[in-house]
Design an enzyme around this catalytic site. Structure first.
Site, PDB file in Angstrom:
ATOM      1  CD  GLN A 237       3.719  -6.915  -4.176  1.00  0.00           C
ATOM      2  OE1 GLN A 237       4.246  -5.787  -3.668  1.00  0.00           O
ATOM      3  NE2 GLN A 237       2.572  -6.623  -4.769  1.00  0.00           N
ATOM      4  NE  ARG A 384      -5.408  -2.531   0.429  1.00  0.00           N
ATOM      5  CZ  ARG A 384      -5.484  -3.534   1.189  1.00  0.00           C
ATOM      6  NH1 ARG A 384      -4.654  -3.212   2.425  1.00  0.00           N
ATOM      7  NH2 ARG A 384      -6.767  -4.225   1.389  1.00  0.00           N
ATOM      8  CB  CYS A 385      -3.582   2.362  -5.986  1.00  0.00           C
ATOM      9  SG  CYS A 385      -2.081   3.158  -6.155  1.00  0.00           S
ATOM     10  CD  GLU A 760      -4.341  -2.660  -5.814  1.00  0.00           C
ATOM     11  OE1 GLU A 760      -4.608  -2.062  -7.051  1.00  0.00           O
ATOM     12  OE2 GLU A 760      -3.131  -3.057  -5.815  1.00  0.00           O
TER      13      GLU A 760
END
Lengths: 806, 290
Positions: A237, A384-385, A760
């Site tokens: 990522q 996802r945050c 997110e």
């Protein structure tokens, strides 16, 4: 030019710029199976690596005997900590200031920890060899429960830290303590509680789960001995950060390391960190001179590379009798597992947990976080945050419901009463953030009207009475959530990874014929950057998005950036794109003025070119300007038309939303049916509404999974339970509810295009909406807080404890 | 998730398959859809050195109507069960059950024979076969024999199938026209094994239950034929008290394990809930002819 005259609207539509529901260009290859993922890459002579992993959660390793494996034809090498020691690579620094064993150095501290790396001619031989390696263990007592980690007689989990009373984040209170982090005005908060008319206190736990991208972590390392260069393909990522870390660890100069992240099959935080598999593949390639591939299987992914959450939040709110909040006090026990290898981009060990005051105007607050070691997989990551934001949102949104219940107030009304008001922005929170913009009352009211909130409450009341009369075995829950996210890591004053500031970057080059190649430091894992980045440029520069190629993930060609996670791409890289485009536009204006023989100040921008003010017939399109930029630039002006921007954001962005979940629970089976789920998101300026909707659908589906059963569980011996998709809940289309999406638009005032990021939000806001619905369903029977996950058997247990089964 | 080495065989006849199994003894395993055995091999929990693929034996892939009995070949897939007009008309519970097994992709490969022969207590078809009073046809080196589904299962993965034997067909007596049926399965998600499941087939004489058979999936180390529960409902009008009594009787014979689907207590209770719901649904179907 004999082109037909077209309208302004048509010219605008042709660009497919910002606001357009442009179809995802990457889907042409993804939907035909033509994506190029790491495991699709095959190099001549490539070897395959795989790990011998620990059977035990905590044990000394007495002996490793690889002789039978080494005798197996096709086995090239077996690497253990002993082989890595001379290179100084048997331990590696983590992104959180700790160190982590690359291969177990005499001791294993979690089940499935990496012990030896087998390198063979193919995957089959590698796995055959693993069966032949003998490891002799001496079992040690295990700590699984973080609440036992700091018992006086708790076993020492990290002998390598013996005697170290100070860690990367200050003093350590106990041999299994990692850090304590506090923020806020403690005495003012204590005073607020001492003088409060009403208080609530609850232990709100967020269980351990995992991002579980469909493509597991993997890499392919290829070291060229002649050139002394390393090429590393991987599911990264943050490819540039991986290059920097690889250079620092391997001592190979950074310019001789080529990191390439090809197509990535989902990340959700799992692919930010650096893992043993990367180090071992690189070492194996250097040692053998051949390319070495490492691909995790599903069980390895779920049980080793970076879990998320395991956060235990004791939460208190002080309030007046009529429901005005006066103080927030939170203590967190954070389970980081065997090593503190959390992927935290902030300067603080609990990331952005201090967004825990949420969307509410708390005059005072205090937060304390204690991190501890246990014999579980190390981490964690922000699934996802932004780091710890999901935890914070769950904490405050559950606590506000508990307060509403205690006050006998409607939870939506309580929120309305305490929202930060529109005129308070920019708003300084009690725990130190400056919220950029918002109109919470507008969003909440719109959501309540859309879902018919008051009618649902009336229906619920009728159903409760019917349930009490024995006419139905179903109870109905309405989950109310209003969340504020903090994303876009981040300003260099707040954020860094290993000292690298968290800017991001864009480089845009217009070719002579007016088409564009643009490269960014971000890296899509499915977000659709190839589509949306082109839309920003299309609007900024008046070149159709279809004529713009977006390239990410190759560290040789892309400008340095910190990658994609924490909804940072649009707030940071998206801003860099707009700023780079504007540099180009400035130069284009000079060229247009020269071509039109007017002053720059006599020109105005009009969709796809510059025109002379008051004389709209005199136009130079960006395409024409591009040709001139190379072939007939104004005298003295450097030819070409390109620009680079590195963007250090002045602030984080603060997307928000109102989510409502309507649920019916069968008390006899514990099965919860989601009747409706409505999600209103405000992510500021909307670049591609279709992609936003897709992001919201995906994030809500993950939130549904997490709240309703997705869990990484351990038994008392530290054996990981159910680390496969048989048990780990990944909803299919059948289980996934129907999503209703909606929006308001409150642009970010400090972002060049006003965008805030959205990827997110649905995970952050979705989890409390589901959990609040379960809690809301049972609340009338006397419960105040039911811990997640809410899978059927646990929900049934609640019903049983309440005596609902006769 | 990488299996060890093995030799792959694809015989064209039952005789050839039995011969291969006899020749390789304990080292050989027959397989059809492969959805139980192959994952076990990938986890290295099973390591047969010879795999005998039954997919090449075309005789095993047929569904035959013999009047009072339907005979289903071992390699008939779940998808083929679902597609069959004959079964939809005469044994609709087979279709109802097959539709609750795994997902469409797996049902395209997974077979009835594999599902019943493997002895996995999580499989759905064994309890259904017990409910229907089916018999299994087993072929071995000494010829063919038949064993009742209700006698076949001994423990998890242990059955009366002898080494060297292949289950070649399932013989199912067809319940009378107008019978009621239901397969009620509680599961966490598509693709999961049952938390608990119940199969019910019954006939009504007016409003009275004339015959009934109840069997349970995945609440013990074997499928369970709930004999007492079945007996309790016969002669009744299936009033609430009878349904409850039958559910209690069914629960009493369960011995589920605690696992990710829930505690043993939960799974036992769910067996009762599934029995009650299946009985009500089956009776309703019998009454309405649905």
């Amino acid at each position: 030019m004999n082109e037909m005259v077209i309208t302004r609207a048509e010219r605008e539509a042709r660009l497919e710029g910002m606001g357009c529901k442009r179809k995802r260009v990457e889907d042409v290859r993804f939907t035909q199976g033509k994506g190029q993922y790491v495991d699709d890459i095959k190099l001549p002579g490539m070897l395959h690596g795989d790990f011998v992993r620990s059977q035990y959660a905590h044990a000394n390793i007495k002996r490793i005997d690889a002789s039978k494996a080494l005798a197996l034809p096709g086995v090239v090498a077996v690497i253990t900590a002993e082989e890595l020691k001379p290179l100084g690579l048997h331990w590696m620094p983590t992104l959180a200031g700790d160190v982590q064993a690359v291969l177990a150095d005499g001791r294993v501290s979690f089940q499935n920890q990496e012990i030896a790396f087998v390198v063979a001619e193919n995957r089959y031989i590698a796995d055959d060899a693993i069966q032949l390696i003998e490891v002799e263990y001496e079992e040690l007592p295990v700590i699984v429960d973080p609440f036992r980690a700091m018992d006086p007689d708790a076993p020492v989990l990290r002998p390598d830290l013996a005697g170290k009373t100070t860690g990367a984040h200050g003093p350590r209170k106990h041999h299994n303590h990692i850090f304590e982090w506090t923020i806020g005005d403690k005495s003012a908060t204590d005073d607020a509680f001492a003088n409060a008319e009403v208080t609530i206190k609850e232990l709100i736990s967020y269980h351990r789960t995992h991002p579980s991208p469909l493509e597991t972590c993997q890499c392919l390392a290829s070291f060229d001995k002649i050139k002394g260069e390393l090429t590393l393909y991987g599911t990264f990522q943050a490819p540039h950060v991986i290059r920097t870390v690889a250079s620092l660890l391997s001592k190979i100069p950074e310019h001789k390391i080529h990191v390439i992240a090809p197509d990535i099959g989902g990340g959700f935080g799992n692919k930010v960190g650096a893992y043993a598999g990367y180090i071992c593949s690189i070492v194996a390639s250097i040692v053998t001179g051949l390319p070495v591939k490492w691909v995790e299987d599903r069980m390895e992914n779920l049980s080793t590379t970076s879990f998320a959450r395991d956060y235990h939040m004791t939460t208190e709110i002080a309030a007046t009798k009529d429901g005005k909040v006066t103080g927030l006090r939170v203590h967190v026990l954070a389970d980081h597992g065997a090593f503190d290898s959390c992927a935290d981009p902030s300067k603080w060990p609990a990331g952005f947990m201090n967004i825990v005051t949420g969307s509410y105007d708390f005059p005072v607050a205090h937060l304390a976080v204690d991190g501890v070691y246990t014999n579980k997989a190390p981490g964690g990551v922000a699934y996802r945050c932004s780091f710890r934001v999901t935890e914070a949102a769950y904490c405050i949104e559950r606590a506000m419901d508990i307060l509403a219940q205690k006050l006998g107030m409607d939870p939506a009304d309580l929120r309305m009463k305490n929202f930060i008001r529109r005129e308070q922005f920019p708003y300084q929170s009690a725990l130190g953030w400056e919220y950029d913009s918002g109109d919470y009352h507008l969003a909440m009211q719109k959501a309540m009207d859309a879902i018919g909130y008051r009618e649902l409450r009336a229906e619920q009341k009728a159903k409760q009475e019917a349930f009490r009369r024995g006419e139905t075995r179903e109870i109905m829950g309405i989950g109310v959530t209003f969340f504020t996210e903090i994303v876009g890591a981040g300003p260099s004053k707040n954020c860094d990874i290993l000292g690298v500031a968290m800017f991001d970057s864009a480089e845009i080059r217009i070719h002579p014929t007016g088409s564009i190649i643009a490269r960014m430091g971000s890296k899509s894992q499915g977000q659709g950057h190839e589509t949306t980045w082109a839309q920003i440029i299309a609007t900024e520069l008046g070149i159709p998005a279809d004529d713009i190629m977006i390239e990410e993930g190759n560290t040789d060609t892309a400008p340095y950036g910190l990658g994609t996670y924490g909804s940072r791409s649009t707030p940071v890289a998206g801003a860099a794109i707009a700023m780079a485009a504007r540099k180009i536009k400035n130069k284009a204006q000079m060229i247009a003025a020269h071509l039109l023989e007017v002053s720059e100040y006599d020109l105005e921008w009009d969709i796809d070119g510059f025109r002379v003010k008051g004389n709209p017939e005199r136009v130079k399109t960006m395409k024409e300007i591009a040709w001139a930029a190379y072939n007939s630039p104004p005298p003295g002006l450097e030819p070409g038309l390109e620009a680079v921007n590195y963007y250090d954001p002045p602030n984080m962005t603060y997307p928000f939303g109102a989510y409502f979940c309507v649920m019916d629970i069968d008390v006899d089976t514990g099965v919860a049916k989601i009747r409706r789920f409505y999600a209103l998101d405000d992510c500021g300026t909307r670049i591609n509404p279709m992609i936003i909707e897709g992001q919201v659908h995906g994030g809500l589906t993950e939130a549904f999974a997490i709240a309703m059963g997705q869990e990484i569980k351990y038994d008392e011996m530290g054996n990981v339970q159910g680390a496969s998709f048989m048990d780990f809940f990944l909803p299919t289309a059948v289980e996934t509810p129907h999503w209703e999406t909606d929006f308001t638009v409150t642009p970010s005032p400090h972002h060049p295009i006003g965008a805030k990021g959205v990827g997110e939000s649905p995970n952050v806001g979705g989890v409390p909406a589901f959990s609040n619905a379960v809690n809301d369903a049972f609340g009338f029977l006397g419960t105040t807080h039911i811990q997640m996950p809410h899978d059927a058997w646990r929900v049934w247990e609640v019903a049983r404890r309440l005596g609902l089964h006769g | 998730m990488i299996p060890g080495p093995f030799v792959y065989h694809r015989p064209a006849s039952v005789g050839e398959a039995v011969g291969l199994l006899a020749a390789h003894g304990e080292d050989a395993r027959p397989f059809a859809g492969g959805h139980s055995l192959i994952p076990m091999m990938k986890l290295r929990m099973a390591a047969p050195s010879h795999l005998v693929d039954l997919a090449g034996i075309s005789d095993l892939a047929t569904i035959r109507d013999e009047g009072s009995t339907v005979v289903i070949g071992a390699t008939v897939t779940q998808a083929a069960l679902i597609r069959s007009d004959l079964l939809a008309a005469r044994l609709p519970i087979l279709r109802e059950t097959a539709l609750q097994i795994a997902d469409p992709q797996i049902r395209t490969k997974g077979t009835l024979g594999g599902n019943v022969a493997n002895g996995d207590p999580g499989n759905d078809m064994p309890a259904l076969m017990q409910c229907l009073g089916a018999t299994y046809v087993l072929a071995g080196p000494d010829g063919s024999r038949e064993v009742a589904a209700r006698d076949f299962y001994e423990a998890a993965y242990f059955t009366l199938l002898q080494p060297g034997e292949i289950l070649t067909a399932v013989r199912i007596p067809v319940p009378p026209a107008g019978h009621g049926y239901a397969y009620e399965k509680l599961k966490r998600k598509i693709g999961d094994y049952a938390t608990a499941a119940a199969a019910v087939v019954l006939t009504l004489d007016g409003s009275t239950v004339a015959s009934a058979a109840i069997a349970l999936t995945n609440v013990a180390s074997t499928p369970l034929f709930a004999e007492e529960a079945s007996r309790l409902v016969v002669g009744t009008s299936l009033d609430a008290a009878t349904v409850k009594a039958a559910a209690e009787a069914a629960k009493a014979i369960t011995d589920p394990a605690t696992d990710g689907r829930g505690t043993a207590e939960y799974r036992r209770e769910m067996a009762g809930v599934m029995v009650a719901r299946a009985l009500v649904k089956a009776a309703d179907r019998a009454r309405t002819g649905a």
